[in-house]
Write an enzyme that holds these catalytic residues in place. Structure first.
Site, PDB file in Angstrom:
ATOM      1  CE  LYS A 121      -4.150  -1.896   2.216  1.00 29.46           C
ATOM      2  NZ  LYS A 121      -3.720  -3.285   2.313  1.00 29.46           N
ATOM      3  CD  GLU A 194      -4.700   5.411   5.217  1.00 24.14           C
ATOM      4  OE1 GLU A 194      -3.871   5.561   4.297  1.00 24.14           O
ATOM      5  OE2 GLU A 194      -5.796   4.850   5.059  1.00 24.14           O
ATOM      6  CG  HIS A 229     -11.443  -1.243   9.458  1.00 23.66           C
ATOM      7  ND1 HIS A 229     -11.539   0.001   8.875  1.00 23.66           N
ATOM      8  CD2 HIS A 229     -11.243  -1.021  10.778  1.00 23.66           C
ATOM      9  CE1 HIS A 229     -11.386   0.936   9.790  1.00 23.66           C
ATOM     10  NE2 HIS A 229     -11.202   0.347  10.949  1.00 23.66           N
ATOM     11  CD  GLU A 269     -11.199  -1.658  -1.780  1.00 22.44           C
ATOM     12  OE1 GLU A 269     -10.670  -1.306  -0.712  1.00 22.44           O
ATOM     13  OE2 GLU A 269     -11.795  -2.731  -1.931  1.00 22.44           O
ATOM     14  CD  GLU A 282      -6.959  -2.194  -0.175  1.00 22.32           C
ATOM     15  OE1 GLU A 282      -5.968  -2.923  -0.185  1.00 22.32           O
ATOM     16  OE2 GLU A 282      -7.893  -2.312   0.642  1.00 22.32           O
ATOM     17  CG  ASN A 284      -9.016  -4.940  -3.369  1.00 22.74           C
ATOM     18  OD1 ASN A 284      -9.989  -4.328  -2.981  1.00 22.74           O
ATOM     19  ND2 ASN A 284      -8.021  -5.245  -2.560  1.00 22.74           N
ATOM     20  NE  ARG A 286      -8.707  -9.592  -3.433  1.00 24.44           N
ATOM     21  CZ  ARG A 286      -9.768  -9.028  -2.896  1.00 24.44           C
ATOM     22  NH1 ARG A 286     -10.943  -9.124  -3.526  1.00 24.44           N
ATOM     23  NH2 ARG A 286      -9.711  -8.356  -1.769  1.00 24.44           N
TER      24      ARG A 286
END
Length: 672
Positions: A121, A194, A229, A269, A282, A284, A286
């Protein structure tokens, strides 16, 4: 353009719901399928549905689904010519993707270099910033002004290795815990901090890209309803976005994909603030768990498109148009009233009984539809080895309000018998005024937890009455039918609901039939072993009753209740040491955070259990001294196993309210 490769047999390097999902598309395309399975999954639905299956010896993910060498070997042994990674496990492992390609197999996913670029990340943020995509800067040394902050694992996802920190004093301990969890889950202990936006929204953009330069933003989704989360309810399109914000999100996602030469299906995202600003979180690399909502509004089959892109086909020049609204709810084996604690056991029944047609095809939609994607079925065993998700239920309708109503109804009417689930909290969330009003943010479930988990006293009481009368009807044939001059003595049944509430039901057999003693306002219309009809005034309700050992499930169109039948008279010899900490679930001891002889305070973490891919803190029930600790790292423990004993100290003026000796043991899933 024609395909450059033709896939004949595809191996899915995964299990459960996503393996079944990929197999469904393969059957429609005429592609043969191969499953892999651990020993606990030997009889799982995804294994039975595949044309062939290869055993991965062992039980834990580390020994099976995370072994790239075994999976590549399995594909070659089965004669597969392609591998689909699904989601989770090795799906975002660039080394695995490269190993598949090196073995001469087709990889149904993005290039290894693109996976590697997004694998960290922190590195991904630097790449995205260079591409002009807004990012939240990592905080090298958080200050009071930065609080609250979010500790995140650089290499991971799915809520693992994440902690919300609201006090600088807690930061060192949370960093250490996040590093330990990240190292175990992802093989890297790199973490970063963050800013944390408690009222931010989680919005993502579905991407599709081919090897010929076409990149589409295929709509967006809101995934803000989360616990630990991890997403619980997702929907498409993201509601209430100004068109200029939606367009900017799509453009940023496309820029992100182009910056790393992305090919295949993926998701960018973003964290969206109330003022419309957004930041990249981030990518993903997939297929997402929540991909069905995008399929529902576009009519696409994303798995078929993944396969087409892997075979070298070009995507259409124009992105598809979305229509209507779709919402997905993840059904978990967990107890929201106990801090979302995971549950295990036999899933005796999983049935949707809604009077709607299922979606036609795999990615198609109907004018009214409800779709069930599950990795389990009636009779499946829910074990602590894997994620707690049982199924996804997806509803499509022309409007958001209609989709929410349809999905809530489908869940309420479902017959789900076995471990505790989050079904009731999902129904309440979908019907909550704040949800229906579009007031979404990542703290939604925590903010409304009281509404979503409040005991349904009247409903559970009526369920207990129905359960007792059904049991009486089942036993009625065992009693002689001769009448007596004296009235029959009342019978007694006791039940405990999953929220801890207990109910006593008294009934008697009379010449007029069964009669409930303590409910003069309730008239029994009909009672059989599995069906009870009650009338209160002018209101008539039907209850369907099913027994599985000492567990009783009572279903109505308005929802279900799970009860445990209790002995008529409690055993006075059964006692529990008030300082005893019992395992709240089967799992593995990850680490201990206290030693025998330590003075501990109520709520202080003593050890950490891992179950269903999540870590759960077991805390001291009261102020006292830790006099016994049976938990050792690596030890497997069963539900109810004695973990530790805290000898409580006498209350003092300094003792905070609620920490008196005898407080029940509790677990607190790590904030993630």
């Amino acid at each position: 353009m024609t395909s450059t490769t033709s896939i004949g047999t595809l191996l899915v390097a995964n299990r459960g719901e996503i393996a079944r999902r990929v197999f469904r598309t393969c059957r429609e395309l005429g592609i043969a399928t191969t499953a892999v399975h651990s020993d606990p999954d030997a009889d799982a639905p995804h294994v039975r549905e595949a044309d062939a299956a290869v055993r991965l010896p062992g039980a834990t993910p580390a020994d099976t689904y995370l072994r790239a060498d075994l999976i590549v070997r399995a594909a070659l042994a089965a004669g597969a010519d392609a591998v689909h990674p699904g989601y989770g496990f090795l799906s975002e492992d660039a080394g695995f993707a490269q190993a598949v390609l090196d073995a001469g197999l087709v990889w149904v996913g993005p290039p290894p270099a693109a996976i590697a670029a997004m694998g960290s990340k922190t590195a991904a943020k630097r790449l995205m910033a260079a591409a002009g995509v807004p990012v939240l800067d990592a905080l090298a040394e958080p200050t009071e002004a930065d609080l609250p902050v979010l500790v995140k694992a650089a290499a991971g996802g799915g809520g693992r290795g994440m902690r919300v920190v609201r006090s600088l004093a807690d930061l060192p301990g949370e960093l250490a815990a996040a590093r330990a969890e990240a190292a175990k889950a992802f093989g890297s202990d790199e973490v970063f901090c963050e800013r944390y936006l408690p009222t931010g929204r989680h919005v993502e953009v579905q991407l599709l890209a081919d090897a010929h330069g076409t990149v589409h933003a295929v709509g967006d989704r809101d995934c803000s309803l989360q616990r630990r989360h991890q997403k619980v309810i997702e929907e498409a399109p993201a509601p209430g976005l100004p068109e200029e914000v939606r367009a900017a999100l799509h453009a940023a996602a496309v820029n992100a994909a182009r910056a790393i030469g992305y090919v295949g299906a993926g998701t960018a995202e973003f964290l969206l603030a109330e003022d419309g600003r957004f930041w990249f979180l981030e990518m993903n690399t997939r297929l997402q768990v929540e991909h069905p909502v995008t399929e529902a509004v576009t009519g696409l089959d994303l798995v078929a498109l993944q396969i087409a892109v892997a075979e070298g086909e070009e995507l259409p020049r124009e992105a598809p148009v979305s229509r209507g609204h779709a919402i997905e709810a993840r059904l978990y084996a967990e107890d929201p009233a106990k801090d979302w604690q995971p549950a295990t056991g036999t899933l005796h029944r999983l049935e949707l009984t809604v009077p709607y047609r299922e979606f036609t095809g795999t990615g198609g939609r109907t004018e009214s539809g409800v779709r069930l994607d599950s990795g389990v079925e009636s009779g499946s065993e829910v074990t602590p080895h894997y994620d707690a998700m049982l199924a996804k239920v997806i509803a499509w309708a022309p409007t958001r309000a209609a989709a929410a109503r349809r999905l809530a109804d489908a869940l309420a009417r479902a017959r789900i018998h076995g471990p505790a689930t989050n079904r009731e909290s999902l129904v309440r969330a979908l019907r909550h005024p704040a949800f229906l009003g579009g007031r979404l943010h990542t703290g939604f479930l925590a903010e409304h937890v009281a509404d979503l988990t409040a005991p349904d006293g009247k409903g559970a009481e009526r369920a207990a009455l129905a359960a007792a009368l059904a049991d009486a009807a089942a036993r009625r044939t065992a009693f002689p039918s001769g009448w007596r001059n004296l009235p029959a003595q009342p019978q007694l049944k006791r039940y405990r609901a999953d929220d801890g509430a207990e109910f006593e039901v008294r009934y008697r057999f009379t010449r007029a039939g069964l009669q409930a003693e303590d409910h003069p306002d309730v008239e029994l219309v009909e009672a059989t072993a599995d069906r009870v009809v009650l009338r209160e005034g002018e209101l008539r309700r039907t209850y369907l009753v099913a027994r599985h050992g000492d567990r009783v499930h009572v279903d109505t169109p308005a929802g279900g209740a799970a009860l445990t039948a209790l002995p008529r008279f409690p055993d006075p010899t059964v006692r529990t040491d008030p300082g005893a900490l019992l395992a709240p679930m089967p799992g593995t001891v990850v680490r201990t955070t206290a030693a025998v002889g330590d003075t501990v305070t109520a709520g202080q973490p003593l050890l950490v259990l891992e179950a269903m891919k999540m870590e759960h803190r077991v805390t001291a029930p009261a102020d006292g001294v830790l006099v016994e600790l049976r938990a050792t790292p690596g030890r497997q423990v069963e539900l109810g196993a004695l973990l530790a004993v805290v000898q409580a100290v006498a209350a003092s003026p300094e003792t905070s309210p609620g920490t008196s000796p005898g407080t029940s043991p509790r677990t607190s899933p790590r904030e993630a």
